[in-house]
Design a protein around this motif. Structure first.
Motif, PDB file in Angstrom:
ATOM      1  N   THR A   1       3.912   1.516  -0.908  1.00  0.00           N
ATOM      2  CA  THR A   1       5.054   1.795  -2.141  1.00  0.00           C
ATOM      3  C   THR A   1       4.416   2.084  -3.261  1.00  0.00           C
ATOM      4  O   THR A   1       3.790   1.329  -3.895  1.00  0.00           O
ATOM      5  N   LEU A   2       4.802   3.361  -3.760  1.00  0.00           N
ATOM      6  CA  LEU A   2       3.879   3.796  -4.902  1.00  0.00           C
ATOM      7  C   LEU A   2       4.940   3.782  -6.123  1.00  0.00           C
ATOM      8  O   LEU A   2       6.183   3.938  -5.946  1.00  0.00           O
ATOM      9  N   ILE A   3       4.462   3.697  -7.233  1.00  0.00           N
ATOM     10  CA  ILE A   3       5.123   3.986  -8.428  1.00  0.00           C
ATOM     11  C   ILE A   3       5.537   5.444  -8.740  1.00  0.00           C
ATOM     12  O   ILE A   3       4.844   6.476  -8.431  1.00  0.00           O
ATOM     13  N   SER A   4       6.715   5.698  -8.954  1.00  0.00           N
ATOM     14  CA  SER A   4       7.280   7.045  -9.276  1.00  0.00           C
ATOM     15  C   SER A   4       6.208   7.827 -10.119  1.00  0.00           C
ATOM     16  O   SER A   4       5.976   7.228 -11.198  1.00  0.00           O
TER      17      SER A   4
ATOM     18  N   LYS B   1       0.742  -1.166   0.103  1.00  0.00           N
ATOM     19  CA  LYS B   1      -0.159   0.092   0.035  1.00  0.00           C
ATOM     20  C   LYS B   1       0.964   1.278   0.014  1.00  0.00           C
ATOM     21  O   LYS B   1       0.459   2.460  -0.670  1.00  0.00           O
TER      22      LYS B   1
ATOM     23  N   GLU C   1      -3.534   0.193 -19.922  1.00  0.00           N
ATOM     24  CA  GLU C   1      -3.022   1.408 -18.853  1.00  0.00           C
ATOM     25  C   GLU C   1      -3.856   1.886 -17.799  1.00  0.00           C
ATOM     26  O   GLU C   1      -3.618   1.980 -16.560  1.00  0.00           O
TER      27      GLU C   1
ATOM     28  N   GLU D   1      -1.846  -0.223  -9.418  1.00  0.00           N
ATOM     29  CA  GLU D   1      -0.889   0.650  -8.526  1.00  0.00           C
ATOM     30  C   GLU D   1      -1.513   0.831  -7.016  1.00  0.00           C
ATOM     31  O   GLU D   1      -0.857   0.980  -5.954  1.00  0.00           O
ATOM     32  N   GLU D   2      -2.905   0.848  -7.162  1.00  0.00           N
ATOM     33  CA  GLU D   2      -3.591   1.147  -5.913  1.00  0.00           C
ATOM     34  C   GLU D   2      -4.617  -0.017  -5.572  1.00  0.00           C
ATOM     35  O   GLU D   2      -5.790  -0.289  -5.964  1.00  0.00           O
TER      36      GLU D   2
ATOM     37  N   ARG E   1       4.973   7.423 -14.272  1.00  0.00           N
ATOM     38  CA  ARG E   1       3.624   7.238 -14.835  1.00  0.00           C
ATOM     39  C   ARG E   1       3.534   8.342 -16.134  1.00  0.00           C
ATOM     40  O   ARG E   1       2.752   8.229 -16.950  1.00  0.00           O
TER      41      ARG E   1
ATOM     42  N   ALA F   1      -3.412  -0.967 -15.274  1.00  0.00           N
ATOM     43  CA  ALA F   1      -2.196  -0.805 -14.442  1.00  0.00           C
ATOM     44  C   ALA F   1      -2.301   0.236 -13.393  1.00  0.00           C
ATOM     45  O   ALA F   1      -1.832   0.156 -12.447  1.00  0.00           O
ATOM     46  N   PHE F   2      -3.111   1.421 -13.874  1.00  0.00           N
ATOM     47  CA  PHE F   2      -3.432   2.081 -12.928  1.00  0.00           C
ATOM     48  C   PHE F   2      -4.302   1.770 -11.773  1.00  0.00           C
ATOM     49  O   PHE F   2      -3.777   1.959 -10.424  1.00  0.00           O
ATOM     50  N   ASN F   3      -5.096   0.647 -11.843  1.00  0.00           N
ATOM     51  CA  ASN F   3      -5.592   0.109 -10.678  1.00  0.00           C
ATOM     52  C   ASN F   3      -4.764  -0.843  -9.944  1.00  0.00           C
ATOM     53  O   ASN F   3      -4.978  -1.072  -8.751  1.00  0.00           O
TER      54      ASN F   3
END
Length: 79
Positions: A7-10, A5, A55, A62-63, A14, A58-60
């Motif tokens: 650790t986010l992608i830079s 939760k 895409e 990430e969270e 994005r 991939a956004f979903n």
């Protein structure tokens, strides 16, 4: 789960990936118009739909913790 939760992608990754997807979508018809003719418009629309769908997935990803059906079911995990 807490590590996933937090650790986010830079954000720069994005933004860069979205720009490259947009560039690819804009250049694709011009590359194939000479060999395929105007049918390339249909292929470009279908390709754009697929790429934008990936895409969005991939956004979903990430969270992963949320309340929609695409997110992990935490209630099921804790049972």
């Amino acid at each position: 789960c807490e590590k996933i939760k937090n650790t986010l992608i830079s954000p720069s990754f994005r933004v860069f990936s979205r720009q490259m997807i947009l560039l690819f979508i804009l250049i694709l018809p011009w590359v194939f118009i000479s060999s395929l003719g105007y049918i390339v418009i249909i292929f470009s629309i279908i390709g754009t739909y697929v790429i934008m769908g990936i895409e969005e997935i991939a956004f979903n990803l990430e969270e992963p913790f949320g309340r929609s059906e695409d997110h992990l079911d935490m209630a099921q995990m804790v049972k």
